[in-house]
Design an enzyme around this catalytic site. Structure first.
Site, short mmCIF file in Angstrom:
data_model
loop_
_atom_site.label_atom_id
_atom_site.label_comp_id
_atom_site.label_asym_id
_atom_site.label_seq_id
_atom_site.Cartn_x
_atom_site.Cartn_y
_atom_site.Cartn_z
N LYS A 13 26.64 -5.23 -18.62
CA LYS A 13 26.56 -6.49 -17.72
C LYS A 13 25.19 -6.47 -16.90
CE LYS A 13 30.18 -5.37 -14.83
NZ LYS A 13 30.52 -4.46 -15.69
N ARG A 88 36.35 -8.39 -9.19
CA ARG A 88 36.72 -7.33 -9.90
C ARG A 88 38.33 -7.29 -9.81
NH1 ARG A 88 31.63 -3.73 -10.06
NH2 ARG A 88 32.39 -1.95 -11.62
N ARG A 122 23.97 7.66 -20.05
CA ARG A 122 23.23 6.71 -19.44
C ARG A 122 22.07 7.22 -18.26
NH1 ARG A 122 25.85 1.35 -16.57
NH2 ARG A 122 26.92 2.71 -15.17
N ARG A 153 23.44 8.27 -12.75
CA ARG A 153 24.40 8.00 -11.65
C ARG A 153 25.39 8.81 -11.42
NH1 ARG A 153 25.87 1.59 -12.23
NH2 ARG A 153 27.81 2.43 -11.54
N ARG A 164 36.85 4.63 -13.48
CA ARG A 164 36.48 3.26 -13.43
C ARG A 164 37.44 2.61 -14.44
NH1 ARG A 164 30.71 5.04 -13.96
NH2 ARG A 164 30.18 2.95 -13.83
#
Ligand code: AMP
Length: 207
Positions: A13, A88, A122, A153, A164
Site C-alpha cells: 500500500k 481499518r 522489509r 520497523r 497484525r
C-alpha cells in the site's frame, strides 16, 4: 479524487500510494507514518499509540479518527487525497463517510504466506521513506536512494506480524465487501511486480 488503499500489511500500500499520489498530484496520507512520526516526536498521540503499535493492535478509534479528520481538513486535501492504512475497521469507515465522500477504494490483495516473507525481510529508510526488501539490496544497511541508514520497523517482528495479520482478517478485510456494496471497490493483484500493480491501479481508477 478521494481515494483509499485497502489491503493487508505488506501488500505494498505504502509503495503504491507513494507513486500513485505523485501521478495524481494528491497528498499521500499514511496513518501508520503519522503515528510513527508522533511516536518519534513524543507527542500525546504518539504516547497513546505506542503500546498498540508495538503489539500489532489497532490504535483506538477515538485517537485515530480525530487525527485523520484534522489532516483531511488541511488545505492540501481540498482537491483530493490518498488514504493509506485508514479506514481499518467499520467504525472508521463510517466516520470517514461523515467527513468526506470517497471516489474509489483500491484493494491490494496478497496471500498471507507472501506477506510474512515480505514483512520479515522489509527494511525502511526513515530519511526518505523508501521501502526495500533484503533480497533486493546490495547493502542491507544503506538506502540505495538517499544513502540514509536502513532500519527494520519495530513491528516487523514475527509475533507482531502475526497479530497484525489476524487484526487485518478480523477487522479490516470485511471492508472490501462494505465498499463493494457501495459500488466503489477496485481490486488489484498485489502479488505482481511493483510496476504492474501500479498500472493495474491507474487503469482501474481511469475506468
Ligand atoms: P501501517 O504502517 O499502516 O502498517 O500501521 C502500523 C500500525 O499503526 C498498525 O499496526 C496500527 O497499530 C497503527 N495504525 C495505522 N493505521 C491505523 C488505523 N487506521 N487504525 C488504528 N491503528 C492504525
Amino acid at each position: 479524487m478521494n481515494l483509499v488503499f485497502l489491503g493487508p500489511p505488506g501488500a505494498g500500500k505504502g509503495t503504491q500510494a507513494a507513486v500513485v499520489s505523485q501521478t495524481l498530484k494528491i497528498p499521500h496520507i499514511s496513518t501508520g507514518d503519522m503515528f510513527r512520526k508522533a511516536m518519534r516526536e513524543g507527542t500525546p498521540t504518539g504516547l497513546k499509540a505506542k503500546a498498540y503499535i508495538d503489539n500489532g493492535q489497532l490504535v483506538p478509534d477515538s485517537v485515530t479518527i480525530e487525527m485523520v479528520a484534522e489532516r483531511l481538513a488541511e488545505a492540501d486535501c481540498a482537491n483530493g487525497y490518498l488514504l493509506d492504512g485508514f479506514p481499518r475497521n467499520l467504525d472508521q469507515a463510517k466516520a470517514l463517510e461523515g467527513i468526506s465522500k470517497l471516489t474509489a477504494v483500491v484493494d491490494i490483495a496478497v496471500a498471507d504466506e507472501k506477506l510474512i516473507a515480505r514483512l520479515s525481510g522489509r527494511r525502511v529508510c526513515p530519511k526518505c521513506g523508501g521501502t526495500y526488501h533484503i533480497t533486493k539490496l546490495a547493502d542491507e544497511k544503506v538506502c540505495p536512494d538517499c544513502g540514509g541508514e536502513l532500519i527494520q520497523r519495530d513491528d516487523d517482528n514475527p509475533a507482531t506480524i502475526a497479530n497484525r495479520l489476524s487484526v487485518y482478517h478480523a477487522q479490516t478485510s470485511p471492508l472490501t465487501e462494505y465498499y463493494a456494496g457501495k459500488g466503489i471497490l477496485k481490486q488489484v493483484d498485489g502479488a505482481l511486480q511493483m510496476e504492474e500493480v501500479t498500472s493495474q491501479i491507474l487503469n482501474a481508477l481511469a475506468e
